[in-house]
Scaffold this motif. Structure first.
Motif, PDB file in Angstrom:
ATOM      1  N   GLU A  61       0.829  -1.208   0.000  1.00 49.94           N
ATOM      2  CA  GLU A  61       0.000   0.000   0.000  1.00 49.94           C
ATOM      3  C   GLU A  61       0.860   1.253   0.000  1.00 49.94           C
ATOM      4  OE1 GLU A  61      -2.914  -0.093   3.126  1.00 49.94           O
ATOM      5  OE2 GLU A  61      -4.110  -1.610   2.095  1.00 49.94           O
ATOM      6  N   ILE A  62       1.946   1.253   0.743  1.00 55.27           N
ATOM      7  CA  ILE A  62       2.835   2.412   0.760  1.00 55.27           C
ATOM      8  C   ILE A  62       3.427   2.622  -0.639  1.00 55.27           C
ATOM      9  CG2 ILE A  62       5.049   3.269   1.645  1.00 55.27           C
ATOM     10  CD1 ILE A  62       4.246   1.893   4.352  1.00 55.27           C
ATOM     11  N   ALA A  63       3.866   1.542  -1.276  1.00 51.66           N
ATOM     12  CA  ALA A  63       4.436   1.647  -2.624  1.00 51.66           C
ATOM     13  C   ALA A  63       3.400   2.130  -3.634  1.00 51.66           C
ATOM     14  CB  ALA A  63       5.016   0.302  -3.054  1.00 51.66           C
ATOM     15  N   LEU A  64       2.189   1.594  -3.565  1.00 54.53           N
ATOM     16  CA  LEU A  64       1.131   2.009  -4.493  1.00 54.53           C
ATOM     17  C   LEU A  64       0.750   3.462  -4.263  1.00 54.53           C
ATOM     18  CD1 LEU A  64      -0.947   1.536  -6.697  1.00 54.53           C
ATOM     19  CD2 LEU A  64      -2.443   0.509  -4.960  1.00 54.53           C
ATOM     20  N   GLY A  65       0.580   3.854  -3.016  1.00 55.92           N
ATOM     21  CA  GLY A  65       0.241   5.244  -2.714  1.00 55.92           C
ATOM     22  C   GLY A  65       1.312   6.194  -3.218  1.00 55.92           C
ATOM     23  N   ALA A  66       2.578   5.842  -2.988  1.00 52.48           N
ATOM     24  CA  ALA A  66       3.684   6.688  -3.460  1.00 52.48           C
ATOM     25  C   ALA A  66       3.717   6.746  -4.979  1.00 52.48           C
ATOM     26  CB  ALA A  66       5.007   6.158  -2.915  1.00 52.48           C
ATOM     27  N   ALA A  67       3.450   5.628  -5.644  1.00 50.22           N
ATOM     28  CA  ALA A  67       3.435   5.611  -7.119  1.00 50.22           C
ATOM     29  C   ALA A  67       2.342   6.521  -7.669  1.00 50.22           C
ATOM     30  CB  ALA A  67       3.244   4.184  -7.621  1.00 50.22           C
ATOM     31  N   LEU A  68       1.170   6.476  -7.053  1.00 53.19           N
ATOM     32  CA  LEU A  68       0.077   7.341  -7.506  1.00 53.19           C
ATOM     33  C   LEU A  68       0.404   8.816  -7.289  1.00 53.19           C
ATOM     34  CD1 LEU A  68      -2.847   5.156  -6.232  1.00 53.19           C
ATOM     35  CD2 LEU A  68      -2.595   5.930  -8.601  1.00 53.19           C
TER      36      LEU A  68
END
Length: 144
Positions: A61-68
């Motif tokens: 979730e941290i990686a996805l949030g940062a990517a967005l």
């Protein structure tokens, strides 16, 4: 990143990033509850300890949030990642007993919190559609 995608990427990215950070600090009870739901839908997850699952989910979730939130990640990549993530959440929602009304996709009171992830699926698909149609339009020959 196009300006038209900024509001959806900011709102969704910030929400997912925050959720991942909260899970990072999650306790044993949270780990067991989330692991139980997820492993009921995806049996391969049964081999993970609940706390290990929670940490892995948190990092994702941290990686996805940062990517967005990152302007360097393309709309297509961000849309594909969000679509995959929200699709797995909706699969969990649809396959977990007690979250939907009998014979229906509509949520019970217990399922309302996770059923809202359908909006993330719509956003992910919208970002993907934008990236795909933009790519196709850029390949069309121009008239002189």
């Amino acid at each position: 990143m196009k300006l038209r995608n900024l509001p959806t990427r900011l709102a969704t990215g910030a929400f997912i990033l925050h959720s991942g950070l909260e899970k990072w600090r999650g306790d044993e009870a949270t780990a067991q509850a989330l692991h139980g739901m997820a492993s009921g839908t995806f049996p391969v997850l049964k081999g993970l300890r609940p706390t290990e699952f929670l940490r892995t989910l948190s990092v994702g979730e941290i990686a996805l949030g940062a990517a967005l939130l990152s302007p360097t990640v393309s709309t297509g990549v961000a849309g594909a990642a969000l679509t995959g993530f929200s699709g797995s959440l909706l699969a969990t929602y649809l396959r977990t007993p007690g979250l939907t009304k009998p014979g229906s996709v509509w949520p019970t009171p217990d399922g309302l919190g996770i059923s809202k992830d359908v909006w993330m699926l719509g956003i992910g698909l919208g970002l993907l559609a934008d990236a795909l149609t933009r790519s196709a339009a850029e390949k069309l020959p121009t008239r002189s």
